[in-house]
Design a protein around this motif. Structure first.
Motif, mmCIF file in Angstrom:
data_model
loop_
_atom_site.group_PDB
_atom_site.id
_atom_site.type_symbol
_atom_site.label_atom_id
_atom_site.label_comp_id
_atom_site.label_asym_id
_atom_site.label_seq_id
_atom_site.Cartn_x
_atom_site.Cartn_y
_atom_site.Cartn_z
ATOM 1 N N LYS A 197 -2.509 -23.361 -47.423
ATOM 2 C CA LYS A 197 -3.689 -23.643 -48.242
ATOM 3 C C LYS A 197 -4.933 -22.978 -47.664
ATOM 4 O O LYS A 197 -5.002 -22.672 -46.477
ATOM 5 C CB LYS A 197 -3.900 -25.151 -48.370
ATOM 6 C CG LYS A 197 -4.318 -25.851 -47.075
ATOM 7 C CD LYS A 197 -4.387 -27.365 -47.249
ATOM 8 C CE LYS A 197 -5.444 -27.811 -48.207
ATOM 9 N NZ LYS A 197 -5.634 -29.268 -48.240
ATOM 10 N N TRP A 198 -5.921 -22.791 -48.542
ATOM 11 C CA TRP A 198 -7.230 -22.304 -48.135
ATOM 12 C C TRP A 198 -8.069 -23.498 -47.689
ATOM 13 O O TRP A 198 -8.081 -24.538 -48.360
ATOM 14 C CB TRP A 198 -7.939 -21.609 -49.297
ATOM 15 C CG TRP A 198 -7.412 -20.239 -49.600
ATOM 16 C CD1 TRP A 198 -6.408 -19.923 -50.456
ATOM 17 C CD2 TRP A 198 -7.896 -19.004 -49.064
ATOM 18 N NE1 TRP A 198 -6.217 -18.553 -50.488
ATOM 19 C CE2 TRP A 198 -7.126 -17.965 -49.643
ATOM 20 C CE3 TRP A 198 -8.908 -18.659 -48.157
ATOM 21 C CZ2 TRP A 198 -7.339 -16.615 -49.340
ATOM 22 C CZ3 TRP A 198 -9.113 -17.328 -47.858
ATOM 23 C CH2 TRP A 198 -8.327 -16.328 -48.439
ATOM 24 N N ILE A 199 -8.765 -23.343 -46.572
ATOM 25 C CA ILE A 199 -9.632 -24.408 -46.064
ATOM 26 C C ILE A 199 -11.043 -23.848 -45.905
ATOM 27 O O ILE A 199 -11.230 -22.779 -45.306
ATOM 28 C CB ILE A 199 -9.118 -24.956 -44.708
ATOM 29 C CG1 ILE A 199 -7.736 -25.605 -44.911
ATOM 30 C CG2 ILE A 199 -10.101 -25.967 -44.122
ATOM 31 C CD1 ILE A 199 -7.067 -26.066 -43.623
ATOM 32 N N PRO A 200 -12.045 -24.556 -46.454
ATOM 33 C CA PRO A 200 -13.415 -24.032 -46.368
ATOM 34 C C PRO A 200 -14.016 -24.176 -44.976
ATOM 35 O O PRO A 200 -13.671 -25.092 -44.232
ATOM 36 C CB PRO A 200 -14.187 -24.890 -47.374
ATOM 37 C CG PRO A 200 -13.438 -26.183 -47.408
ATOM 38 C CD PRO A 200 -11.987 -25.832 -47.197
ATOM 39 N N ARG A 201 -14.881 -23.257 -44.659
ATOM 40 C CA ARG A 201 -15.659 -23.337 -43.436
ATOM 41 C C ARG A 201 -16.737 -24.396 -43.654
ATOM 42 O O ARG A 201 -17.346 -24.445 -44.720
ATOM 43 C CB ARG A 201 -16.300 -21.968 -43.205
ATOM 44 C CG ARG A 201 -16.906 -21.728 -41.862
ATOM 45 C CD ARG A 201 -17.371 -20.275 -41.805
ATOM 46 N NE ARG A 201 -17.889 -19.919 -40.503
ATOM 47 C CZ ARG A 201 -18.281 -18.694 -40.186
ATOM 48 N NH1 ARG A 201 -18.212 -17.730 -41.088
ATOM 49 N NH2 ARG A 201 -18.738 -18.430 -38.977
ATOM 50 N N PRO A 230 -11.652 -34.097 -42.070
ATOM 51 C CA PRO A 230 -11.845 -33.951 -40.611
ATOM 52 C C PRO A 230 -10.740 -33.130 -39.951
ATOM 53 O O PRO A 230 -11.012 -32.313 -39.072
ATOM 54 C CB PRO A 230 -11.839 -35.403 -40.117
ATOM 55 C CG PRO A 230 -12.362 -36.190 -41.283
ATOM 56 C CD PRO A 230 -11.805 -35.495 -42.504
ATOM 57 N N ALA A 231 -9.491 -33.331 -40.401
ATOM 58 C CA ALA A 231 -8.364 -32.582 -39.830
ATOM 59 C C ALA A 231 -8.476 -31.098 -40.162
ATOM 60 O O ALA A 231 -8.205 -30.226 -39.326
ATOM 61 C CB ALA A 231 -7.044 -33.142 -40.356
ATOM 62 N N GLU A 232 -8.880 -30.791 -41.407
ATOM 63 C CA GLU A 232 -9.041 -29.404 -41.820
ATOM 64 C C GLU A 232 -10.196 -28.739 -41.077
ATOM 65 O O GLU A 232 -10.100 -27.585 -40.648
ATOM 66 C CB GLU A 232 -9.273 -29.330 -43.328
ATOM 67 C CG GLU A 232 -8.038 -29.664 -44.157
ATOM 68 C CD GLU A 232 -8.339 -29.765 -45.646
ATOM 69 O OE1 GLU A 232 -7.381 -29.714 -46.445
ATOM 70 O OE2 GLU A 232 -9.528 -29.902 -46.020
ATOM 71 N N ALA A 233 -11.280 -29.479 -40.921
ATOM 72 C CA ALA A 233 -12.440 -28.943 -40.199
ATOM 73 C C ALA A 233 -12.078 -28.614 -38.756
ATOM 74 O O ALA A 233 -12.536 -27.619 -38.193
ATOM 75 C CB ALA A 233 -13.590 -29.949 -40.241
ATOM 76 N N ALA A 234 -11.223 -29.447 -38.160
ATOM 77 C CA ALA A 234 -10.780 -29.202 -36.782
ATOM 78 C C ALA A 234 -9.991 -27.899 -36.696
ATOM 79 O O ALA A 234 -10.102 -27.151 -35.729
ATOM 80 C CB ALA A 234 -9.931 -30.370 -36.291
ATOM 81 N N LEU A 235 -9.188 -27.625 -37.720
ATOM 82 C CA LEU A 235 -8.404 -26.384 -37.757
ATOM 83 C C LEU A 235 -9.312 -25.156 -37.783
ATOM 84 O O LEU A 235 -9.089 -24.191 -37.053
ATOM 85 C CB LEU A 235 -7.499 -26.359 -38.991
ATOM 86 C CG LEU A 235 -6.197 -27.146 -38.938
ATOM 87 C CD1 LEU A 235 -5.532 -27.157 -40.308
ATOM 88 C CD2 LEU A 235 -5.243 -26.541 -37.909
ATOM 89 N N THR A 236 -10.331 -25.194 -38.643
ATOM 90 C CA THR A 236 -11.231 -24.040 -38.749
ATOM 91 C C THR A 236 -12.038 -23.854 -37.473
ATOM 92 O O THR A 236 -12.290 -22.730 -37.041
ATOM 93 C CB THR A 236 -12.193 -24.185 -39.955
ATOM 94 O OG1 THR A 236 -12.941 -25.392 -39.829
ATOM 95 C CG2 THR A 236 -11.437 -24.209 -41.271
ATOM 96 N N THR A 237 -12.427 -24.961 -36.827
ATOM 97 C CA THR A 237 -13.177 -24.886 -35.569
ATOM 98 C C THR A 237 -12.308 -24.282 -34.475
ATOM 99 O O THR A 237 -12.747 -23.442 -33.689
ATOM 100 C CB THR A 237 -13.653 -26.284 -35.126
ATOM 101 O OG1 THR A 237 -14.402 -26.873 -36.191
ATOM 102 C CG2 THR A 237 -14.510 -26.209 -33.878
ATOM 103 N N GLU A 238 -11.031 -24.699 -34.448
ATOM 104 C CA GLU A 238 -10.082 -24.192 -33.456
ATOM 105 C C GLU A 238 -9.874 -22.694 -33.630
ATOM 106 O O GLU A 238 -9.883 -21.927 -32.670
ATOM 107 C CB GLU A 238 -8.741 -24.938 -33.628
ATOM 108 C CG GLU A 238 -7.692 -24.537 -32.597
ATOM 109 C CD GLU A 238 -6.343 -25.199 -32.899
ATOM 110 O OE1 GLU A 238 -5.322 -24.621 -32.516
ATOM 111 O OE2 GLU A 238 -6.341 -26.282 -33.533
ATOM 112 N N LYS A 239 -9.729 -22.258 -34.881
ATOM 113 C CA LYS A 239 -9.511 -20.840 -35.157
ATOM 114 C C LYS A 239 -10.737 -20.027 -34.765
ATOM 115 O O LYS A 239 -10.639 -18.952 -34.191
ATOM 116 C CB LYS A 239 -9.185 -20.629 -36.638
ATOM 117 C CG LYS A 239 -8.739 -19.213 -36.958
ATOM 118 C CD LYS A 239 -7.949 -19.165 -38.255
ATOM 119 C CE LYS A 239 -7.328 -17.791 -38.453
ATOM 120 N NZ LYS A 239 -6.414 -17.745 -39.581
ATOM 121 N N SER A 240 -11.915 -20.543 -35.074
ATOM 122 C CA SER A 240 -13.167 -19.874 -34.731
ATOM 123 C C SER A 240 -13.315 -19.757 -33.217
ATOM 124 O O SER A 240 -13.750 -18.727 -32.700
ATOM 125 C CB SER A 240 -14.350 -20.655 -35.322
ATOM 126 O OG SER A 240 -15.564 -20.079 -34.949
#
Length: 367
Positions: free
Chosen positions: A191-195, A350-360
């Protein structure tokens, strides 16, 4: 008075005719601006293959944006040549400059507007409605690949080169120097997750066309790009100006954008466009704009003017070549504008936001 350092960048991108860049040899200068120059380029192995070479100095503030632009263009063309998107043939960084060789394009909308003989300093409704649909298609395609452009203006939309029959009547989107990723596709999650939106964001864009949200220092989303496009179309509408057209004072422009009712800003536009700006006013950073609503409004303008996709544009003197197959934007059903491959219409969990933060964070470490 510009300092010596500010004058140097152009020296770094001033090349002699005939200079080679990999498989390409440059000719005359096609265009130049504060950040660099564009040259015509010919392929060394195939003289019939021509392109544009864009070079930018590495000494400009923030450095050259060519690497970012090439990355985005390559990403957009990942599945093969995409409609309305130029192709990058070669890209490299040198000590003093960066360059990329890309599809040779024609005039931008600003130049076409200023030289139009049918309507003074604008386009007829039959022309700008079709141009608008093409720009909207290009913009949605960029959004559907997870990017916000953040600098929509007439100069950043270019027609194909007149000798390139397949692209000559196609509008291309360019200049991704201010673009920003707003969503990432996660393979494992499928899935796509927003920043996540920042609390405040710096002013990015061109004063005349930025949405009201930019003046409020809000994060720019997909709706803000569409809003900028609407301002562009208001300007292109038969030479009728935006209320702040001749004003370069940021505070005054800001006050007009924030306080003028949409009916005043849209007062010279066709009535069928009336719902577009009120719709954009309802959107936040995460919400998907109703591209189909905008498409239908523009198509209605076309129909009201009794033009078809294959009718002549204002600048065309000859009947378009009927052997060229219809472009994707010409589908009256607007299927593309109804599609929603990202499925984003709200903030990340919150779980999705953690993923984007981790990738960044991983990207920062790589740098």
């Amino acid at each position: 008075m510009p300092s010596e350092k500010e004058e140097d960048p152009m020296k770094n991108v001033t090349f002699a005719e005939g200079k080679k860049f990999g498989d390409w040899k440059i000719g005359q200068v096609l265009d130049e601006g504060g950040f660099g120059k564009v040259y015509i380029a010919t392929n060394i192995h195939d003289p019939n293959k021509v392109a544009a070479l864009k070079a930018e100095s590495n000494e400009i503030e923030g450095g050259s944006a060519i690497k970012l632009e090439a990355m985005i263009l390559n990403r957009l063309n990942e599945g093969g040549p995409a409609p309305h998107i130029p192709i990058v043939y070669q890209c490299a960084k040198r000590k003093l400059y960066c360059y990329m060789v890309m599809t040779l394009l024609g005039k931008n909308l600003r130049k076409l507007k200023s030289t139009n003989m049918v309507v003074n300093n604008g386009f007829s409704r039959g022309t700008w409605s079709r141009i608008g649909i093409q720009c909207l298609y290009a913009l949605k395609f960029v959004h559907d690949n997870g990017f916000i452009h953040r600098d929509i203006k007439p100069q950043n939309f270019l027609l194909g080169h007149e000798k390139d029959l397949e692209r000559a009547r196609i509008v291309h989107i360019l200049d991704f120097g201010l673009a920003r990723p707003f969503a990432t596709f996660f393979v494992r999650e499928k899935k796509w997750i927003p920043r996540k939106a920042r609390g405040t964001a710096e002013f990015r864009g061109t004063l005349r066309y930025t949405s009201p949200n930019v003046h409020l220092r809000k994060e720019q989303g997909r709706g803000d790009d569409v809003w900028s496009l609407l301002y562009v179309l208001i300007e292109l509408n038969g030479g009728k100006a935006l209320p702040w057209q001749t004003d370069s004072q940021r505070e005054r422009v800001e006050q007009m954008k924030l306080n003028l009712p949409s009916r005043v800003v849209m007062s010279n536009m066709p009535q069928c466009m009336d719902k577009v700006m009120p719709h954009l006013e309802t959107l936040d950073y995460y919400q998907r704009p109703d591209y189909y609503l905008v498409f239908k409004a523009l198509w209605q303008v076309m129909e009201n003017e009794k033009v078809t996709p294959s009718s002549k544009y204002d600048w065309e003197t000859e009947t378009p070549d009927k052997s060229i197959p219809p472009a994707a934007w010409e589908n009256p059903a607007g299927t593309f504008f109804q599609s929603d491959p990202l499925g984003i219409n709200g903030p990340p969990t919150p779980a999705e936001a953690a993923l984007t933060t981790e990738k960044s964070g991983k990207k920062q470490k790589k740098k």
